[in-house]
Write an enzyme that holds these catalytic residues in place. Structure first.
Site, PDB file in Angstrom:
ATOM      1  N   LYS A 115       0.139   4.254  -0.151  1.00  0.00           N
ATOM      2  CA  LYS A 115      -0.491   5.422   0.498  1.00  0.00           C
ATOM      3  C   LYS A 115      -0.267   6.665  -0.392  1.00  0.00           C
ATOM      4  CE  LYS A 115      -0.080   3.074   4.886  1.00  0.00           C
ATOM      5  NZ  LYS A 115       0.088   3.126   6.331  1.00  0.00           N
ATOM      6  N   HIS A 131      -9.374   1.095   5.447  1.00  0.00           N
ATOM      7  CA  HIS A 131      -8.052   1.289   6.050  1.00  0.00           C
ATOM      8  C   HIS A 131      -8.182   2.217   7.263  1.00  0.00           C
ATOM      9  CE1 HIS A 131      -3.898   2.417   6.669  1.00  0.00           C
ATOM     10  NE2 HIS A 131      -3.595   1.308   6.028  1.00  0.00           N
ATOM     11  N   SER A 166       3.881  -2.274  10.266  1.00  0.00           N
ATOM     12  CA  SER A 166       5.342  -2.332  10.429  1.00  0.00           C
ATOM     13  C   SER A 166       5.950  -3.666  10.000  1.00  0.00           C
ATOM     14  CB  SER A 166       5.736  -1.962  11.868  1.00  0.00           C
ATOM     15  OG  SER A 166       5.323  -0.631  12.158  1.00  0.00           O
ATOM     16  N   ASN A 193       0.871  -1.179   0.000  1.00  0.00           N
ATOM     17  CA  ASN A 193       0.000   0.000   0.000  1.00  0.00           C
ATOM     18  C   ASN A 193       0.906   1.226   0.000  1.00  0.00           C
ATOM     19  OD1 ASN A 193      -1.763   2.069   0.553  1.00  0.00           O
ATOM     20  ND2 ASN A 193      -2.385   1.316   2.584  1.00  0.00           N
ATOM     21  N   GLU A 253      -6.474   4.582   8.289  1.00  0.00           N
ATOM     22  CA  GLU A 253      -6.279   6.017   8.037  1.00  0.00           C
ATOM     23  C   GLU A 253      -7.565   6.650   7.515  1.00  0.00           C
ATOM     24  OE1 GLU A 253      -2.727   5.391   5.743  1.00  0.00           O
ATOM     25  OE2 GLU A 253      -1.746   4.769   7.603  1.00  0.00           O
ATOM     26  N   GLY A 286       2.864   2.197  10.821  1.00  0.00           N
ATOM     27  CA  GLY A 286       3.803   3.308  10.650  1.00  0.00           C
ATOM     28  C   GLY A 286       4.540   3.685  11.924  1.00  0.00           C
ATOM     29  N   GLU A 316      -4.974  -5.038  10.683  1.00  0.00           N
ATOM     30  CA  GLU A 316      -3.949  -4.018  10.875  1.00  0.00           C
ATOM     31  C   GLU A 316      -4.197  -3.309  12.206  1.00  0.00           C
ATOM     32  OE1 GLU A 316      -2.182  -2.825   6.767  1.00  0.00           O
ATOM     33  OE2 GLU A 316      -3.779  -1.443   7.279  1.00  0.00           O
TER      34      GLU A 316
HETATM   35  P1  13P Z   1       3.278   0.316   7.704  1.00  0.00           P
HETATM   36  O1  13P Z   1       3.789  -0.943   7.040  1.00  0.00           O
HETATM   37  O2  13P Z   1       3.982   1.553   7.219  1.00  0.00           O
HETATM   38  O3  13P Z   1       3.226   0.190   9.179  1.00  0.00           O
HETATM   39  O4  13P Z   1       1.762   0.508   7.193  1.00  0.00           O
HETATM   40  C1  13P Z   1       0.891  -0.567   7.257  1.00  0.00           C
HETATM   41  C2  13P Z   1      -0.343  -0.227   6.506  1.00  0.00           C
HETATM   42  O5  13P Z   1      -1.090   0.640   6.904  1.00  0.00           O
HETATM   43  C3  13P Z   1      -0.610  -0.947   5.261  1.00  0.00           C
HETATM   44  O6  13P Z   1      -1.893  -0.690   4.796  1.00  0.00           O
END
Ligand code: 13P
Length: 257
Positions: A11, A96, A214, A9, A98, A174, A168
């Site tokens: 982002k 997601h 992560s 992803n 976010e 992140g 997740e």
């Molecule tokens: P990270 O791998 O940067 O922690 O993000 C995970 C994520 O949100 C994948 O959709």
């Protein structure tokens, strides 16, 4: 039995030049390998088509990071399921964290998008996961149940075959904090239990459940080795071939089929 998926992803990262360079690097990375796992990238909307062209016949699949809850019409700024399919997407990531937490998307809104995507034959990667305070208050299972029930409301058993769940934990996204392999496996087992109860054993056993939060080259193999972990949804580490390449390789070696 369950084919692994390693998904990146991106982002709101990359630009046309770095995104196509990344896609080209990944295509070279997998060239000549037996793709025993699905490999997917989800670039930002404006680069979907350029990335798809760069990926060519590499076998790497294309996904989007979101879609509209409406099929077409006067919805300024939205991108429809049909448009995503038109540029070559096989998958869309929905729910997601976010989008849930920053953009305030609710379970029912996510469900509307999920049902629309599935009705048009677009695969859905539905993300679920608890906040740190919810885990600390021992509410993880309850949050997962609510997000599963909300996101999958009125999704038929037949359509469920075009769904992948991504667990997740929000506190691991992140942050560099990864769920331990046991924590991930427990949550995945719980999600599988929910599917057995609300659909049936077949649906539960065939559902692919990805872990996200992560994931990096140093922890991928151990996470993917857990019995209920069927792949990874990778954010930060999907942005370079040096990091995503070894995670893809871990997915190919972890093939449980
Ligand atoms: P990270 O791998 O940067 O922690 O993000 C995970 C994520 O949100 C994948 O959709």
């Amino acid at each position: 039995m369950r084919r692994m998926m390693i998904a990146g992803n991106w982002k709101m990262n990359t630009d046309r030049s770095s995104g196509t360079a990344l896609a080209a690097g990944l295509a070279s990375h997998v060239a000549g390998k037996n793709l025993t796992a699905d490999v997917l990238v989800a670039p930002p909307f404006p680069y979907l088509e350029a990335v798809r062209e760069t990926l060519g016949s590499s076998g790497i699949q294309l996904g989007a990071q979101n879609c509209s809850s409406e099929a077409e019409g006067a919805y300024t700024g939205e991108v429809s399921v049909g448009m995503l399919q038109d540029v070559g997407c096989q998958w869309v990531i929905l729910g997601h964290s976010e989008r849930r937490h920053i953009l305030k998307e609710t379970d029912s809104f996510i469900n509307q998008k999920t049902r629309l995507a599935l009705s048009k034959g677009l695969g859905v990667i539905l993300c679920v996961g608890e906040l740190l305070e919810e885990r600390e208050a021992s509410q993880t299972d309850e949050v997962l149940d609510r997000q599963m029930a909300g996101g999958l409301a009125e999704v038929s058993a037949a359509d469920l075959s075009n769904v992948i769940i991504a667990y997740e934990p929000v506190w691991a996204i992140g942050t560099g904090k990864t769920a331990t392999p046991d924590m991930a496996d427990d949550a995945h087992a719980h999600i599988r239990g929910w599917l057995a109860e609300n659909y049936d054993e077949d649906a539960a056993n065939s559902m692919r459940i990805l872990y996200g939060g992560s994931v990096k080259p140093s922890n991928a193999a151990e996470l993917l080795g857990q019995p209920n972990v069927d792949g990874a949804l990778v954010g930060g580490a999907s942005l370079t071939v040096d990091n995503f390449g070894p995670i893809i390789d871990a997915g190919l070696s972890a093939d449980k089929s």
